[in-house]
Design an enzyme around this catalytic site. Sequence first.
Site, short mmCIF file in Angstrom:
data_model
loop_
_atom_site.label_atom_id
_atom_site.label_comp_id
_atom_site.label_asym_id
_atom_site.label_seq_id
_atom_site.Cartn_x
_atom_site.Cartn_y
_atom_site.Cartn_z
N ASN A 153 0.71 -1.24 0.18
CA ASN A 153 0.08 0.10 -0.07
C ASN A 153 0.74 1.25 0.17
O ASN A 153 0.53 2.25 -0.39
CB ASN A 153 -0.93 0.05 0.95
CG ASN A 153 -0.42 0.03 2.49
OD1 ASN A 153 0.45 -0.54 2.76
ND2 ASN A 153 -1.08 0.43 3.33
N LYS A 176 12.19 -7.96 0.82
CA LYS A 176 11.22 -8.44 -0.30
C LYS A 176 9.95 -7.71 -0.35
O LYS A 176 9.13 -7.80 0.92
CB LYS A 176 11.02 -9.72 0.57
CG LYS A 176 10.41 -10.89 -0.34
CD LYS A 176 9.33 -10.65 -1.30
CE LYS A 176 7.98 -10.97 -0.35
NZ LYS A 176 6.86 -10.49 -1.17
N GLY A 229 2.60 -5.54 7.41
CA GLY A 229 1.57 -6.43 6.58
C GLY A 229 0.40 -6.86 7.30
O GLY A 229 0.10 -6.20 8.40
N VAL A 233 -0.19 -13.03 8.34
CA VAL A 233 1.16 -13.52 8.13
C VAL A 233 2.19 -12.79 9.00
O VAL A 233 2.90 -13.85 9.39
CB VAL A 233 1.56 -12.39 6.63
CG1 VAL A 233 3.10 -12.67 6.47
CG2 VAL A 233 0.58 -12.96 5.37
N GLY A 234 1.71 -12.01 9.80
CA GLY A 234 2.58 -11.51 10.78
C GLY A 234 2.77 -12.41 11.94
O GLY A 234 3.90 -12.84 12.51
N GLU A 251 4.50 -4.80 12.35
CA GLU A 251 3.41 -3.77 12.24
C GLU A 251 2.39 -4.25 11.37
O GLU A 251 2.40 -4.57 10.22
CB GLU A 251 4.05 -2.22 11.90
CG GLU A 251 4.95 -1.73 12.75
CD GLU A 251 4.32 -1.50 14.29
OE1 GLU A 251 3.12 -1.25 14.26
OE2 GLU A 251 5.11 -1.58 15.27
N GLN A 332 -9.24 -7.94 -3.80
CA GLN A 332 -9.37 -7.08 -2.77
C GLN A 332 -10.55 -6.63 -2.88
O GLN A 332 -11.43 -6.30 -1.90
CB GLN A 332 -8.15 -5.97 -2.57
CG GLN A 332 -8.53 -5.03 -1.35
CD GLN A 332 -8.29 -5.86 -0.10
OE1 GLN A 332 -7.04 -6.32 0.23
NE2 GLN A 332 -9.09 -5.55 0.73
N GLU A 379 -10.81 -5.69 10.00
CA GLU A 379 -10.16 -4.71 9.12
C GLU A 379 -10.42 -5.05 7.81
O GLU A 379 -10.56 -6.47 7.38
CB GLU A 379 -8.58 -4.86 9.07
CG GLU A 379 -7.95 -3.95 8.13
CD GLU A 379 -6.24 -4.04 8.18
OE1 GLU A 379 -5.98 -5.13 7.82
OE2 GLU A 379 -5.73 -2.98 8.27
P1 NAP Z 1 0.38 -9.25 3.65
O1 NAP Z 1 -0.54 -9.86 2.67
O2 NAP Z 1 0.58 -9.57 5.01
O3 NAP Z 1 1.70 -8.94 2.69
C1 NAP Z 1 2.67 -8.11 3.47
C2 NAP Z 1 4.19 -8.87 2.76
O4 NAP Z 1 4.35 -10.21 3.48
C3 NAP Z 1 4.06 -8.98 1.60
O5 NAP Z 1 5.51 -8.74 0.91
C4 NAP Z 1 3.75 -10.52 1.16
O6 NAP Z 1 4.14 -11.06 -0.04
C5 NAP Z 1 4.67 -10.94 2.47
N1 NAP Z 1 4.42 -12.52 2.80
C6 NAP Z 1 3.10 -13.09 2.63
N2 NAP Z 1 2.95 -14.31 3.14
C7 NAP Z 1 4.43 -14.42 3.58
C8 NAP Z 1 5.00 -15.50 4.54
N3 NAP Z 1 4.47 -16.72 4.64
N4 NAP Z 1 6.32 -15.16 4.81
C9 NAP Z 1 6.93 -14.09 4.59
N5 NAP Z 1 6.37 -12.90 3.79
C10 NAP Z 1 5.18 -13.32 3.34
O7 NAP Z 1 -0.06 -7.47 3.49
P2 NAP Z 1 -0.54 -6.85 2.12
O8 NAP Z 1 -1.85 -7.41 1.62
O9 NAP Z 1 0.46 -6.69 1.27
O10 NAP Z 1 -0.79 -5.39 3.01
C11 NAP Z 1 -2.01 -5.03 3.61
C12 NAP Z 1 -1.87 -5.36 5.10
O11 NAP Z 1 -0.86 -4.42 5.78
C13 NAP Z 1 -3.21 -4.76 6.01
O12 NAP Z 1 -3.61 -5.56 7.05
C14 NAP Z 1 -2.67 -3.41 6.44
O13 NAP Z 1 -3.18 -2.80 7.54
C15 NAP Z 1 -0.88 -3.71 6.75
N6 NAP Z 1 -0.40 -2.43 7.05
C16 NAP Z 1 0.11 -2.15 8.24
C17 NAP Z 1 0.85 -0.90 8.12
C18 NAP Z 1 1.40 -0.47 9.79
O14 NAP Z 1 2.47 0.03 9.69
N7 NAP Z 1 0.96 -1.08 10.72
C19 NAP Z 1 1.20 -0.19 7.16
C20 NAP Z 1 0.78 -0.65 5.96
C21 NAP Z 1 -0.05 -1.82 5.54
P3 NAP Z 1 3.24 -11.10 -1.28
O15 NAP Z 1 3.26 -9.75 -1.68
O16 NAP Z 1 3.71 -11.93 -2.44
O17 NAP Z 1 1.90 -11.58 -0.96
#
Ligand code: NAP
Length: 478
Positions: A153, A176, A229, A233-234, A251, A332, A379
């Site tokens: 994002n 990554k 993210g 995943v976190g 985060e 999404q 969320e």
């Molecule tokens: P996501 O699906 O959790 O992915 C985040 C990152 O993790 C991507 O690079 C993803 O790769 C990678 N990933 C996925 N599975 C993994 C695994 N098993 N092991 C290691 N890495 C893995 O999140 P998103 O859809 O990109 O982003 C949306 C989320 O981010 C929302 O929940 C939002 O609230 C959160 N966010 C939080 C903040 C904050 O500062 N608190 C800021 C921005 C966004 P791929 O892209 O290949 O799936």
Amino acid sequence: MTAACVEARHLIGGRWIGAERTARRWNPARGDELVSVAPVGDRNIVDEAVAAARASAPAWASMTGEARGAVLARTAGALRARASEAATLIAREEGKTLAEASGEVGRAAAMLEFYASLGRQPLGSTLPSADGSMHLYTTREPVGVVGLVTPWNFPIAIPVWKAAPALVAGNTVVVKPASIVPGSMHLLAECFEEAGLPAGVLNVVHGSGGEAGQALVEHPEVDAISFTGSGAVGRRINITAAERMARVQLELGGKNGMLVMPDADMELAADLCARGAFGLTGQACTATSRVVVMEGDEQRFLDALVARTMQIRIGDPLDPDTTMGPVVTEQQLRTDVSWIERALADGAELVSGGVASGSFLTPTILRRVEPEHAIAREEVFGPVLAVMVARSPEEAMRIMNGTEYGLSAGIVTSDLAAAMEFSRTIDAGVIKVNRLTTGTDVNAPFGGMRASSNGLFREQGFSATDFFTRVKTTYVGF
Ligand code: NAP
Ligand code: MG
């Protein structure tokens, strides 16, 4: 307007590397426009990237903070010189509007400049000792090799707010990026290279989270992982990192509320809620996704909110008149729509929006939402705002604190005592009085409470270097 396709590459030890296996990203606002092509990295590529980061770590750590900061300052300059190209690319690849993307690029450059200046700041302290013939002091050393896993994002700003403090503190990194925004990360990596960052200090591996991301998190040579993210995943990353005793920063998501007090200026409240909920298409971790108004104020608030929301112009992010871009992916969009359908099934009422067409979703306002509804707690990560009514100030605070998340929270009021009481009782990492729940200053700590973060370290500001350094205590007797 140029519609060139970015051919992203892995960056490993200063070499740009392609692959036979590639992934394509199409402009979400124009389905037929290819924006970027990137290699799909596997475990072997991650091994190479980590080895490059390890090999370059000693030399980078032994440079002065001032010299490392100078590289970041030049990176900021390189990014500013390409600001319009970078903003256009983000708008085409991720889908935020050109104005929003320009804001992201400017913020990323400011972040680089802020961390550049930290190269000259103290990292450690001198302590009085019980022994009168002792010089006692602490120093902060780099952690070593850090893995950075980032979401889609803010495809430039988030890699920057992790990499810049990591680098100025003397670590080497492997990034990554999210797999749907490789072009933006590629441009950023080019800026680091142009600034003269030594080979191997910042490495980039493209590819899926399940493969490249997981390999990075599991890698025994990666000393720390900083992840932004989703919660799902976190949580997995937390377990993997704990097993091998690697330091981890997480985060995660948010369900950020705005409390509208009876004395609030309703025009201001409506403006903050509309921009907080629908700006960035609602795809911000700090987006306003629920509002609490006091009984008796609901209709007045909704009238102002709907009027303000009607001003939003949905369209192509590159059109200067557009104020809200598309949803990032079809998947999404389906998720967003299913949350709306579930809310309606639970008894919520649609006030406006809820119309999906192509990759666009109209700004959606739901009323008659009850605090136990899923739409009040989970969320969505899209342009959907849930409005709830409280019958007392106590109930309002219960609703405000009634989700597992605690990232950002706001209050609209001119009553200073109410604002201060809110700041004391809200369980959130970022609190805004009469301002958007989104947006923060680069020199201030950022992060969430409870399920929004693992809560050990804060990102951004001066505190970001805590995560990227280890403390050493030295006693010098004389
Ligand atoms: P996501 O699906 O959790 O992915 C985040 C990152 O993790 C991507 O690079 C993803 O790769 C990678 N990933 C996925 N599975 C993994 C695994 N098993 N092991 C290691 N890495 C893995 O999140 P998103 O859809 O990109 O982003 C949306 C989320 O981010 C929302 O929940 C939002 O609230 C959160 N966010 C939080 C903040 C904050 O500062 N608190 C800021 C921005 C966004 P791929 O892209 O290949 O799936
Ligand atoms: Mg995802």
